[in-house]
Design a protein around this motif. Structure first.
Motif, PDB file in Angstrom:
ATOM      1  N   VAL A  32       0.835  -1.211   0.000  1.00 11.84           N
ATOM      2  CA  VAL A  32       0.000   0.000   0.000  1.00 11.84           C
ATOM      3  C   VAL A  32       0.869   1.259   0.000  1.00 11.84           C
ATOM      4  O   VAL A  32       0.626   2.198  -0.748  1.00 11.84           O
ATOM      5  CB  VAL A  32      -0.954  -0.013   1.220  1.00 11.84           C
ATOM      6  N   MET A  33       1.932   1.239   0.817  1.00  9.98           N
ATOM      7  CA  MET A  33       2.802   2.421   0.899  1.00  9.98           C
ATOM      8  C   MET A  33       3.550   2.661  -0.405  1.00  9.98           C
ATOM      9  O   MET A  33       3.609   3.780  -0.904  1.00  9.98           O
ATOM     10  CB  MET A  33       3.845   2.246   2.010  1.00  9.98           C
ATOM     11  N   LEU A  34       4.128   1.599  -0.965  1.00  8.63           N
ATOM     12  CA  LEU A  34       4.962   1.775  -2.156  1.00  8.63           C
ATOM     13  C   LEU A  34       4.140   2.164  -3.382  1.00  8.63           C
ATOM     14  O   LEU A  34       4.654   2.769  -4.313  1.00  8.63           O
ATOM     15  CB  LEU A  34       5.766   0.499  -2.448  1.00  8.63           C
ATOM     16  N   PHE A  35       2.854   1.822  -3.364  1.00  7.82           N
ATOM     17  CA  PHE A  35       2.016   2.162  -4.512  1.00  7.82           C
ATOM     18  C   PHE A  35       1.418   3.563  -4.383  1.00  7.82           C
ATOM     19  O   PHE A  35       0.971   4.147  -5.373  1.00  7.82           O
ATOM     20  CB  PHE A  35       0.894   1.124  -4.646  1.00  7.82           C
ATOM     21  N   MET A  36       1.420   4.094  -3.168  1.00  8.97           N
ATOM     22  CA  MET A  36       0.701   5.346  -2.886  1.00  8.97           C
ATOM     23  C   MET A  36       1.033   6.511  -3.821  1.00  8.97           C
ATOM     24  O   MET A  36       0.121   7.211  -4.268  1.00  8.97           O
ATOM     25  CB  MET A  36       0.918   5.751  -1.432  1.00  8.97           C
ATOM     26  N   PRO A  37       2.324   6.744  -4.160  1.00  9.86           N
ATOM     27  CA  PRO A  37       2.601   7.906  -5.025  1.00  9.86           C
ATOM     28  C   PRO A  37       1.832   7.875  -6.339  1.00  9.86           C
ATOM     29  O   PRO A  37       1.493   8.915  -6.875  1.00  9.86           O
ATOM     30  CB  PRO A  37       4.109   7.798  -5.282  1.00  9.86           C
ATOM     31  N   TYR A  38       1.535   6.664  -6.834  1.00  5.88           N
ATOM     32  CA  TYR A  38       0.875   6.556  -8.129  1.00  5.88           C
ATOM     33  C   TYR A  38      -0.501   7.223  -8.138  1.00  5.88           C
ATOM     34  O   TYR A  38      -0.923   7.761  -9.147  1.00  5.88           O
ATOM     35  CB  TYR A  38       0.753   5.081  -8.530  1.00  5.88           C
ATOM     36  N   ILE A  39      -1.208   7.172  -7.001  1.00  3.67           N
ATOM     37  CA  ILE A  39      -2.565   7.730  -6.993  1.00  3.67           C
ATOM     38  C   ILE A  39      -2.582   9.210  -6.573  1.00  3.67           C
ATOM     39  O   ILE A  39      -3.622   9.842  -6.580  1.00  3.67           O
ATOM     40  CB  ILE A  39      -3.530   6.923  -6.081  1.00  3.67           C
ATOM     41  N   MET A  40      -1.414   9.751  -6.218  1.00  3.38           N
ATOM     42  CA  MET A  40      -1.402  11.149  -5.779  1.00  3.38           C
ATOM     43  C   MET A  40      -1.607  12.102  -6.948  1.00  3.38           C
ATOM     44  O   MET A  40      -1.210  11.831  -8.073  1.00  3.38           O
ATOM     45  CB  MET A  40      -0.064  11.468  -5.118  1.00  3.38           C
ATOM     46  N   ASN A  41      -2.204  13.245  -6.674  1.00  2.11           N
ATOM     47  CA  ASN A  41      -2.438  14.282  -7.682  1.00  2.11           C
ATOM     48  C   ASN A  41      -1.108  14.750  -8.286  1.00  2.11           C
ATOM     49  O   ASN A  41      -0.210  15.193  -7.573  1.00  2.11           O
ATOM     50  CB  ASN A  41      -3.176  15.438  -7.002  1.00  2.11           C
ATOM     51  N   ALA A  58       0.048  18.309  -7.498  1.00  2.00           N
ATOM     52  CA  ALA A  58       0.503  18.413  -6.113  1.00  2.00           C
ATOM     53  C   ALA A  58       1.884  17.780  -5.951  1.00  2.00           C
ATOM     54  O   ALA A  58       2.761  18.343  -5.289  1.00  2.00           O
ATOM     55  CB  ALA A  58      -0.509  17.745  -5.174  1.00  2.00           C
ATOM     56  N   VAL A  59       2.101  16.642  -6.603  1.00  2.00           N
ATOM     57  CA  VAL A  59       3.407  15.973  -6.523  1.00  2.00           C
ATOM     58  C   VAL A  59       4.492  16.867  -7.128  1.00  2.00           C
ATOM     59  O   VAL A  59       5.575  17.031  -6.561  1.00  2.00           O
ATOM     60  CB  VAL A  59       3.380  14.606  -7.247  1.00  2.00           C
ATOM     61  N   TRP A  83       9.866   7.909  -8.709  1.00  2.00           N
ATOM     62  CA  TRP A  83       9.208   7.974  -7.393  1.00  2.00           C
ATOM     63  C   TRP A  83       7.710   7.735  -7.532  1.00  2.00           C
ATOM     64  O   TRP A  83       7.107   7.028  -6.746  1.00  2.00           O
ATOM     65  CB  TRP A  83       9.482   9.361  -6.778  1.00  2.00           C
ATOM     66  N   LEU A 117       3.488   1.261  -9.562  1.00  2.00           N
ATOM     67  CA  LEU A 117       2.631   0.672 -10.590  1.00  2.00           C
ATOM     68  C   LEU A 117       3.290  -0.582 -11.170  1.00  2.00           C
ATOM     69  O   LEU A 117       2.681  -1.644 -11.231  1.00  2.00           O
ATOM     70  CB  LEU A 117       2.350   1.683 -11.702  1.00  2.00           C
TER      71      LEU A 117
END
Lengths: 295, 280
Positions: free
Chosen positions: A109-118, A121-122, A170, A175
């Protein structure tokens, strides 16, 4: 009311009714724009005047002769380097998480999180990481005495594409990892156990038994990475605007500028078509190569 | 395999955890800097290191300021409107297309399927010139409908997910309903659509994340200030006050956090969507 109609008639009606709106949307917003793009690529047009003049293959000729476009395309190759590394990391973490490990779902869950971030914003978030004066990365470097390494990351023509490539890694590594993980989990555990029983080491099992079983997915991930590399756009668009002095232009930012900044829509269309053809060529080569390899 | 790697104190698993912790730290480093600085006042920010904890995590001033100055309330509302309308429409149209393509044979079936696959190779950014003319001629430019309509269509990924689920719904159910004289539309409404719910859940989540994160469509087609969505309002806000870091930190967090929360709650569906769409 339709209950009384014959099924053959119903079927015909339903096909038309149910497909009407979806096909209209597809035609208006995807098919027509794609065809119009090809048409425009043979035209000379500034985007607003009512006249378009026939340019033949002139636009394409210019695409291939323009040095700036090739320079921008070379920047895409920097992303490709980072993309291949990202793929390797994705596979590595997928292999790690495919074993019995405490909290492996939390890690996933943590390692995939950046993929769903706006994405916007990133981009701005990394602006604060890599800012030369107050950025957290340079602050970190200075605090451990590495002052000489604390350069202006977005201001250096040599560093800027690597910084942007790192940010893509990052964001998208997760993904690749999730796709690899799904493939690994579909490898039957019997073959793995059999290999282990025969005395194969962990590494040998991974290399000789697991990887050959997921070549299709490796191919898919590489394809996604190459396409992503060719289509890099929003990070340089938001963060650097292609600067400094065009050092972080990519093929697509150049295309968008050609159209909307320099009003050369014919040329921009030719660039877009070239990109699409490149995507299809990459896909075909990959298909061809893997087919020969697996035969 | 299970016995070996599952061992509690194997040095191997300690190494694994260490590597994973480093990766997690690298992912959490950038957002945690935002968290540290979003709660600082202007003077506090200029006087302390970016790594220092704020005086108080209860200082919500920056968030309040950003809310009003960047008009985030309006941006959230616009984004929500687009998501609700577009996702509902998208699910209806998507299930309809899947039902037709998955259950019936007809002359142009291959052509329709092929068209969906073909357009997926065309990067949407490259065709904006033509899309722009269409949007303009439909009088949708600078209306919220521009974004809604452009997100309404079915994508190949979505179609594959639906078709795959549809494949697993036994045709006998359709046939039994037909024996009782149900119309084909009724079969869609009372059997197919409800049984596609797991796939729909996945698509709703993925589509919501997609639309929330989309920057390009609202940027090109809805430039009016009052139509700003979360992504574009952040862009506007940044161009005005890019030097006020403590405010920007708060703004970025306010854009980032909602979708992260949705993800953490519904991760099962997110992963299902990615895996079904990509691997199969």
């Amino acid at each position: 009311m339709t209950d009384s109609l014959s099924y053959a008639k119903q079927k015909r009606m339903l096909i038309i009714l149910f497909l009407l709106v979806p096909i209209a949307l597809l035609a208006m917003f995807a098919l027509y724009p794609a065809l119009y793009l090809v048409y425009l690529s043979f035209m000379s047009w500034d985007g607003f005047s009512p006249e378009k003049t026939w340019a033949g293959v002139g636009n394409y000729k210019e695409v291939f002769e323009n040095k700036e476009i090739w320079a921008a395309f070379l920047h895409n190759l920097v992303y490709l380097g980072w993309g291949l590394f990202q793929n390797a990391l994705g596979l590595f973490f997928a292999l790690l998480l495919n074993s019995q490990l405490k909290g492996r779902n939390a890690y996933r869950v943590m390692l995939f999180m950046p993929y769903i971030m706006n994405g916007v914003a990133v981009a701005y978030m990394f602006n604060y990481v890599f800012n030369s004066e107050y950025g957290s990365f340079n602050t970190l470097l200075r605090s451990v005495g590495l002052d000489s390494l604390a350069i202006s990351w977005f201001g250096s023509p040599h560093a800027v594409n690597h910084v942007l490539g790192f940010i893509t890694l990052w964001k998208f590594m997760g993904l690749n990892m999730v796709i690899y993980l799904a493939a690994l989990q579909s490898v039957p555990s019997e073959i793995i156990e059999a290999a282990r029983m025969d005395g194969a080491s962990r590494l040998q099992t991974s290399l000789r038994v697991v990887l050959p079983n997921i070549t299709k997915v490796i191919e898919l991930n590489l394809f996604l990475t190459i396409i992503g590399t060719l289509e890099i756009f929003d990070l340089p668009f938001i963060l650097t605007g292609g600067g400094p002095l065009g050092a972080s232009e990519t093929f697509l930012t150049k295309t968008i500028d050609t159209a909307f900044k320099f009003n050369n829509f014919g040329m921009a269309s030719a660039m877009s078509v070239t990109l699409i053809v490149a995507v299809i060529v990459v896909l075909s080569i990959q298909r061809f190569a893997t087919r020969r390899w697996s035969d | 395999m299970v016995g070996l790697t599952g061992a509690k104190f194997s040095p191997f698993s300690v190494v694994k955890h260490a590597i994973l912790w480093i990766a997690v730290a690298m992912i959490l480093f950038p957002p945690s800097i935002l968290v540290l600085n979003a709660f600082k006042s202007k003077t506090e920010f200029s006087q302390t290191s970016v790594f220092k904890l704020p005086a108080s995590f209860l200082n919500f001033d920056n968030f309040g300021t950003v809310m009003t100055r960047a008009h985030l309330d309006r941006a959230y509302l616009n984004t929500l409107t687009i998501i609700v309308v577009a996702v509902i429409g998208n699910v209806l149209l998507g299930t309809m297309v899947a039902y037709i393509l998955g259950r019936f044979d007809f002359k142009l079936k291959k052509t329709v399927m092929g068209a969906y696959i073909a357009v997926s190779f065309v990067p949407t950014i490259t065709t904006q010139v033509a899309t722009f003319t269409v949007v303009h001629n439909l009088h949708l430019y600078n209306t919220i409908w521009a974004s809604i309509v452009l997100h309404l269509g079915t994508s190949v990924l979505q179609l594959f997910i639906y078709l795959q689920f549809l494949h697993n719904i036994p045709r006998e159910l359709d046939e039994a309903a037909m024996m009782e004289g149900a119309s084909l539309f009724r079969i869609y409404r009372t059997i197919i659509f409800p049984l596609l719910t797991p796939a729909t859940a996945t698509i709703v989540i993925i589509k919501t994340i997609d639309i929330y994160n989309d920057m390009f469509i609202p940027y090109l087609y809805m430039p009016a200030q009052k139509l700003a969505v979360v992504s574009t309002s952040l862009m506007n806000f940044s161009s005005e006050r890019s030097t006020e870091w403590e405010l920007m930190s708060a703004a970025i967090l306010m854009i980032m956090v909602p979708i992260v929360v949705i993800y953490l709650f519904f991760q099962r569906y997110v992963f299902a969507g990615i895996v079904n769409g990509a691997v199969k």
